[in-house]
Enzyme design. Structure first.
Site, mmCIF file in Angstrom:
data_model
loop_
_atom_site.group_PDB
_atom_site.id
_atom_site.type_symbol
_atom_site.label_atom_id
_atom_site.label_comp_id
_atom_site.label_asym_id
_atom_site.label_seq_id
_atom_site.Cartn_x
_atom_site.Cartn_y
_atom_site.Cartn_z
ATOM 1 N N ASP A 67 -5.113 1.285 -2.220
ATOM 2 C CA ASP A 67 -5.635 -0.052 -1.904
ATOM 3 C C ASP A 67 -5.658 -0.928 -3.155
ATOM 4 O OD1 ASP A 67 -6.016 0.731 0.683
ATOM 5 O OD2 ASP A 67 -8.195 0.879 0.563
ATOM 6 N N HIS A 71 0.831 -1.199 0.000
ATOM 7 C CA HIS A 71 0.000 0.000 0.000
ATOM 8 C C HIS A 71 0.871 1.257 0.000
ATOM 9 C CE1 HIS A 71 -3.623 2.390 0.940
ATOM 10 N NE2 HIS A 71 -2.753 3.150 1.572
ATOM 11 N N GLU A 72 1.905 1.266 0.837
ATOM 12 C CA GLU A 72 2.792 2.433 0.888
ATOM 13 C C GLU A 72 3.530 2.624 -0.439
ATOM 14 O OE1 GLU A 72 2.530 4.433 3.342
ATOM 15 O OE2 GLU A 72 1.267 3.056 4.471
ATOM 16 N N HIS A 74 1.310 4.401 -2.840
ATOM 17 C CA HIS A 74 1.241 5.846 -2.630
ATOM 18 C C HIS A 74 2.393 6.551 -3.343
ATOM 19 C CE1 HIS A 74 -2.100 6.844 -0.018
ATOM 20 N NE2 HIS A 74 -1.858 5.778 0.722
ATOM 21 N N GLU A 102 -6.620 6.932 -0.870
ATOM 22 C CA GLU A 102 -6.581 5.707 -0.084
ATOM 23 C C GLU A 102 -7.089 4.520 -0.897
ATOM 24 O OE1 GLU A 102 -5.094 5.396 3.011
ATOM 25 O OE2 GLU A 102 -4.488 7.299 2.158
#
Length: 484
Positions: A202, A133-134, A137, A198
């Site tokens: 995801d 997930h990071e 981003h 977000e």
């Protein structure tokens, strides 16, 4: 391996957890979200800001500067990066010593994990879901895109917003590189977190998980457990403050995971060894509590990860000078896996504690033949040489190591120490200057190199090297200051 903790700061852009709709599942295509921030903030600028933030972080918050842990998270992180979409920057993974559950990412591909994640993630796939997930981003440039959106709605330019973030996390009264985590967190919350970011992270995160061969169900499972555990908590962990988990997000992640073929993932021994190492050395609990954790957790664990509990106990015994107990466990583990760096590192500590450095040298020499230039083995080997007063040999090893891995403060600390033993004041100053530069303490670093140049023989190659490095540091300082 020598044990040392360092400082780093928890700054900037923590990205929340989540997951992604697979490209191949149900023939649904991902939307083309593009990289809209590229028109105002270039990748090169992101790399500059990321480097600046990282230097500031190194000076303020506790980093786990453990080569064994770093090797593990770096390996896992790059396994995910190799299967991620739109990778445009190099990635750097590091760990902060903090029992709070959190992870964050910022400009330039930097991803930080709190050690507390290992206490709550029960499998490698769960930890990988956080990291994926990071990574998403970063690859989707959420910070730059969020700042670009704010710039459109305010008179500020994107560069000014990025510069103000840099200024906001530096406390002028304490000098460059002193960081106020609270201030950074507030700004982060204002510019980085949106529901769309977000959900996008995801979706891309779960696709990365699937491609990398992990259990995609680990993501909703981890989400659900966190949400249940802290549902009524008056003070939830930082991850839930910056990474909210509303019910629809958990439901969405569960539905997306079901759209992938089910995959049985074998428990990772390396993950469990890393987890045991953190419990034994970095969980801020006493030895009795650590041993109790191993006993309780082992009862419910599958047989193929049982060695990790023996390893954890061995570390506790080693750190409490119960050397015979540690030796019995480590010798049995090394017979099972003689090339495992977790075990080799611990056995090095044991040999040094027993005053048997020559045995450690032979063991590491043999291991380096099959894994030349391995960072864990090399840093241990240099330390073992120094324990035997073979400082000239250690310097040769460390000069190459610091050339290949200049951002590892461990290497510079050891090189400084070896040169002190050899009476080389100028080289000690140069090594310490590099540590200061890694923490954005440019003026002190330049001062140390200037002193080193004054000690070196006039007109020598060494003096010329110091002078050249001073010029590089001055240029780096000016670039750093210009970002603000």
């Amino acid at each position: 391996m020598f044990k040392r903790t360092r400082s780093l700061v928890c700054l900037c852009v923590a990205a929340s957890l989540g997951m992604q709709l697979p490209v191949y599942a149900n023939n649904i295509d991902l939307p083309d979200i593009g990289t809209t921030a590229s028109s105002t903030l270039t990748i090169d600028q992101e790399l500059q800001y990321g480097d600046a933030y990282m230097r500031m972080l190194r000076s303020s918050h506790p980093i786990i500067s453990d080569p064994v842990i770093n090797e593990y998270i770096d390996s896992l992180g790059h396994q995910l990066v190799a299967n991620a979409n739109d990778v445009k920057t190099p990635f750097t993974f590091f760990m902060i010593r903090d029992r709070n559950i959190n992870a964050f990412a910022f400009f330039g591909g930097y991803v930080a994990l709190h050690s507390g994640l290992f206490l709550h993630a029960k499998t490698e796939s769960e930890l990988a879901s956080v990291m994926a997930h990071e990574i998403s981003h970063v690859t989707q440039r959420h910070l730059a895109r969020s700042m670009e959106d704010q710039a459109r709605r305010s008179p500020a330019t994107l560069a000014a917003l990025a510069g103000s973030l840099l200024l906001a996390i530096a406390a002028p009264e304490a000098g460059i590189a002193a960081i106020t985590a609270t201030t950074a967190g507030n700004i982060q919350g204002q510019i980085n977190y949106t529901r769309s970011n977000e959900k996008e992270a995801d979706r891309f995160g779960i696709e990365t998980l699937a491609k990398a061969g992990f259990d995609v169900n680990a993501m909703p499972r981890f989400f659900s457990r966190l949400a249940d555990e802290y549902r009524y908590a008056s003070t939830p962990p930082p991850m839930l403050l910056t990474h909210p988990l509303p019910e629809d997000r958990i439901t969405d992640s569960r539905a997306r995971a079901r759209s992938y073929p089910e995959r049985k993932v074998v428990p990772s021994i390396d993950y469990n060894l890393a987890r045991a190492r953190i419990v034994a050395r970095y969980a801020d609990i006493n030895s009795e509590s650590a041993l109790d954790w191993f006993a309780r957790t082992e009862k419910k664990a599958p047989s193929d990860i049982k060695p990790s509990f023996q390893y954890g106990r061995a570390l506790v015994y080693l750190d409490n000078n119960q050397l015979d107990k540690a030796a019995e466990l480590l010798q049995a583990l090394l017979k099972q896996q003689p090339d495992n760096n977790f075990y080799l590192d611990a056995m090095t500590d044991l040999y040094l504690a027993k005053g048997q450095a020559p045995k450690a040298e032979v063991m590491l020499n043999n291991a380096l033949k099959s894994k030349p230039n391995n960072s864990v083995l090399t840093i241990n080997y240099a330390n073992v040489l120094m324990k035997q007063d073979k400082n000239e040999d250690a310097v040769r090893v460390l000069q190459r190591y610091t050339h290949d891995t200049p951002d590892d403060i461990n290497g510079w600390h050891l090189l400084s120490e070896a040169n002190i033993h050899l009476g080389r004041r100028d080289e000690d100053l140069a090594s310490r200057a590099e540590i200061l530069a890694l923490k954005a303490n440019w003026n002190k670093a330049i001062q140390y190199y200037t002193q080193a140049g004054q000690i070196a023989e006039l007109g020598s190659l060494k003096q010329a090297r110091y002078d050249a490095r001073i010029d590089q540091l001055i240029a780096a300082r000016d670039r750093f200051m210009a970002l603000q």
